[in-house]
Enzyme design. Sequence first.
Site, PDB file in Angstrom:
ATOM      1  N   VAL A 141       0.810  -1.227   0.000  1.00 16.20           N
ATOM      2  CA  VAL A 141       0.000   0.000   0.000  1.00 16.20           C
ATOM      3  C   VAL A 141       0.845   1.279   0.000  1.00 16.20           C
ATOM      4  CG1 VAL A 141      -2.074  -1.027   1.042  1.00 16.20           C
ATOM      5  CG2 VAL A 141      -0.308  -0.052   2.532  1.00 16.20           C
ATOM      6  N   ASN A 167      -7.429  -1.617   5.631  1.00 16.57           N
ATOM      7  CA  ASN A 167      -7.133  -2.310   6.886  1.00 16.57           C
ATOM      8  C   ASN A 167      -5.643  -2.557   7.126  1.00 16.57           C
ATOM      9  OD1 ASN A 167      -7.611  -4.470   9.025  1.00 16.57           O
ATOM     10  ND2 ASN A 167      -6.834  -5.733   7.336  1.00 16.57           N
ATOM     11  N   TYR A 234       3.024   4.341  16.835  1.00 15.84           N
ATOM     12  CA  TYR A 234       1.768   3.717  16.386  1.00 15.84           C
ATOM     13  C   TYR A 234       0.594   4.656  16.672  1.00 15.84           C
ATOM     14  CZ  TYR A 234      -1.897   0.084  16.066  1.00 15.84           C
ATOM     15  OH  TYR A 234      -3.015  -0.652  15.738  1.00 15.84           O
ATOM     16  N   ALA A 236       0.667   7.894  16.965  1.00 16.06           N
ATOM     17  CA  ALA A 236       0.711   9.033  16.035  1.00 16.06           C
ATOM     18  C   ALA A 236       0.059   8.654  14.711  1.00 16.06           C
ATOM     19  CB  ALA A 236       2.162   9.460  15.808  1.00 16.06           C
TER      20      ALA A 236
HETATM   21  N1  NAD Z   1      -5.298  -6.592  16.349  1.00 11.79           N
HETATM   22  C1  NAD Z   1      -5.542  -5.569  17.164  1.00 11.79           C
HETATM   23  O1  NAD Z   1      -5.584  -5.704  18.372  1.00 11.79           O
HETATM   24  C2  NAD Z   1      -5.782  -4.191  16.582  1.00 11.79           C
HETATM   25  C3  NAD Z   1      -6.240  -3.187  17.400  1.00 11.79           C
HETATM   26  C4  NAD Z   1      -6.449  -1.918  16.859  1.00 11.79           C
HETATM   27  C5  NAD Z   1      -6.228  -1.680  15.525  1.00 11.79           C
HETATM   28  N2  NAD Z   1      -5.770  -2.711  14.747  1.00 11.79           N
HETATM   29  C6  NAD Z   1      -5.508  -2.405  13.327  1.00 11.79           C
HETATM   30  O2  NAD Z   1      -6.241  -3.314  12.525  1.00 11.79           O
HETATM   31  C7  NAD Z   1      -5.538  -3.571  11.314  1.00 11.79           C
HETATM   32  C8  NAD Z   1      -5.409  -5.071  11.102  1.00 11.79           C
HETATM   33  O3  NAD Z   1      -4.779  -5.648  12.228  1.00 11.79           O
HETATM   34  P1  NAD Z   1      -4.572  -7.218  12.408  1.00 11.79           P
HETATM   35  O4  NAD Z   1      -4.691  -7.512  13.842  1.00 11.79           O
HETATM   36  O5  NAD Z   1      -5.383  -7.983  11.434  1.00 11.79           O
HETATM   37  O6  NAD Z   1      -3.029  -7.307  12.023  1.00 11.79           O
HETATM   38  P2  NAD Z   1      -2.265  -8.377  11.120  1.00 11.79           P
HETATM   39  O7  NAD Z   1      -0.827  -8.140  11.363  1.00 11.79           O
HETATM   40  O8  NAD Z   1      -2.814  -9.739  11.344  1.00 11.79           O
HETATM   41  O9  NAD Z   1      -2.663  -7.921   9.633  1.00 11.79           O
HETATM   42  C9  NAD Z   1      -2.151  -6.766   9.007  1.00 11.79           C
HETATM   43  C10 NAD Z   1      -1.961  -7.106   7.527  1.00 11.79           C
HETATM   44  O10 NAD Z   1      -1.459  -5.940   6.865  1.00 11.79           O
HETATM   45  C11 NAD Z   1      -0.519  -6.358   5.914  1.00 11.79           C
HETATM   46  N3  NAD Z   1       0.422  -5.287   5.578  1.00 11.79           N
HETATM   47  C12 NAD Z   1       1.392  -4.758   6.347  1.00 11.79           C
HETATM   48  N4  NAD Z   1       2.070  -3.830   5.650  1.00 11.79           N
HETATM   49  C13 NAD Z   1       1.511  -3.771   4.407  1.00 11.79           C
HETATM   50  C14 NAD Z   1       1.792  -3.011   3.239  1.00 11.79           C
HETATM   51  N5  NAD Z   1       2.797  -2.133   3.187  1.00 11.79           N
HETATM   52  N6  NAD Z   1       1.012  -3.225   2.159  1.00 11.79           N
HETATM   53  C15 NAD Z   1      -0.001  -4.102   2.175  1.00 11.79           C
HETATM   54  N7  NAD Z   1      -0.294  -4.856   3.252  1.00 11.79           N
HETATM   55  C16 NAD Z   1       0.460  -4.695   4.363  1.00 11.79           C
HETATM   56  C17 NAD Z   1       0.222  -7.504   6.589  1.00 11.79           C
HETATM   57  O11 NAD Z   1       0.880  -8.329   5.650  1.00 11.79           O
HETATM   58  C18 NAD Z   1      -0.931  -8.208   7.311  1.00 11.79           C
HETATM   59  O12 NAD Z   1      -1.468  -9.248   6.530  1.00 11.79           O
HETATM   60  C19 NAD Z   1      -4.220  -2.823  11.430  1.00 11.79           C
HETATM   61  O13 NAD Z   1      -4.335  -1.582  10.766  1.00 11.79           O
HETATM   62  C20 NAD Z   1      -4.078  -2.593  12.911  1.00 11.79           C
HETATM   63  O14 NAD Z   1      -3.291  -1.476  13.223  1.00 11.79           O
HETATM   64  C21 NAD Z   1      -5.567  -3.941  15.234  1.00 11.79           C
END
Ligand code: NAD
Length: 340
Positions: A141, A167, A234, A236
């Site tokens: 992305v 996401n 994070y 920020a």
């Molecule tokens: N899991 C939690 O507790 C939580 C809480 C708050 C917010 N979030 C947010 O939710 C979202 C998803 O989290 P998750 O728990 O599924 O995490 P995860 O690590 O399981 O999934 C994140 C996905 O993003 C992909 N990714 C990373 N960098 C990328 C890039 N440059 N281009 C394309 N894809 C990329 C990764 O390969 C991964 O598959 C994130 O934005 C995270 O910050 C998660």
Amino acid sequence: MFSGRLIIRRVLQRPSLLKCYNFRRASTWSTAKSWHLLPALSAIAVTGGALYVWSYAKSRLYEVHSAEEKEREQTRKFEGKTVLITGAAGDLGSATAKAFSQQGARLVLCDLPSTEATLKQLLTELLSLGSPAVICASVDVTNIEDVKRCVQQSVEQFGGIDILFNNAGIFGSSASLDQTDEAMFKKIQDVNVYGVFLMMKYVSKEMIKSGKGGVIINMSSVAGLRGSKWLFAYGASKFAVSGMTRSAAKSLAEHKIRVCALAPYFLEGSLVDGILEDASDTVYGGAMTKDQLESFVQKVSPVGRVGKMSEAAVAVLFLCSDEASYLTGVVLPVDGGLTA
Ligand SMILES: NC(=O)c1ccc[n+]([C@@H]2O[C@H](COP(=O)([O-])OP(=O)(O)OC[C@H]3O[C@@H](n4cnc5c(N)ncnc54)[C@H](O)[C@@H]3O)[C@@H](O)[C@H]2O)c1
């Protein structure tokens, strides 16, 4: 149109006709001149009865049919919609892809090339669940060419994009301001802010071009709603996501595009496990051991537990649904009451 019920009611309301037949004394007809009405009355009664039965059966059939139709609408809310999901190989991305697919959506699943095997596995699962159509795309992305190609491919294959679930994101590592590494700070902003911006920009262009509007859901976090000492970089990035969501909602409203964000607290899954399984024994800059963090998270949460991926996925689907048509610029906490 006269229904059978109406005809019978009309007949019973006409004194001249009623007079002809005495229900108590069935053998007596009140006036001789009424005899000639007998065939007409019989015909009316038979026709009325038949019409009544027909209209009753029709209304019952209609009720059954519309109940089925309603149930189908409830369970296939996203039929005919194309949903593009970034970070689709991750925990929340895949949980949301499955939820959308169960509701009849066409999916474009994007993630880094390194996740190809996981994406293929997800694709097989979705197709076995009866997904109408799925494309998998290797997309970083933060790479503008990847983003443009993915948007173009989605439009060519499915004729447009109705929903973007923005996401993809990284956590980096837990550190306070003084401990934050410059390179890590930049990397987190690159994926979580610049990547979210690029996707919003190019997908919304297509949505505007189509004239049909759409929905964009960005992934923020509780760390994007309130300060966190140990999540400086994070936090920020997630504050930026909340801000971009609100600003984009204002500029895209005139194009019938709604923009909202989700702000979860810890959800069970690999991102949290990653923090807990950090190479060091301690997290949050040495402030806590991993065991302490786990019980800390449970203690500070009003509901006493971390959230489930399915609970966040349901919130995404709600924000994307027609029921949420008046919601835009909303950053919805999914946090068990933490920020209440
Ligand atoms: N899991 C939690 O507790 C939580 C809480 C708050 C917010 N979030 C947010 O939710 C979202 C998803 O989290 P998750 O728990 O599924 O995490 P995860 O690590 O399981 O999934 C994140 C996905 O993003 C992909 N990714 C990373 N960098 C990328 C890039 N440059 N281009 C394309 N894809 C990329 C990764 O390969 C991964 O598959 C994130 O934005 C995270 O910050 C998660």
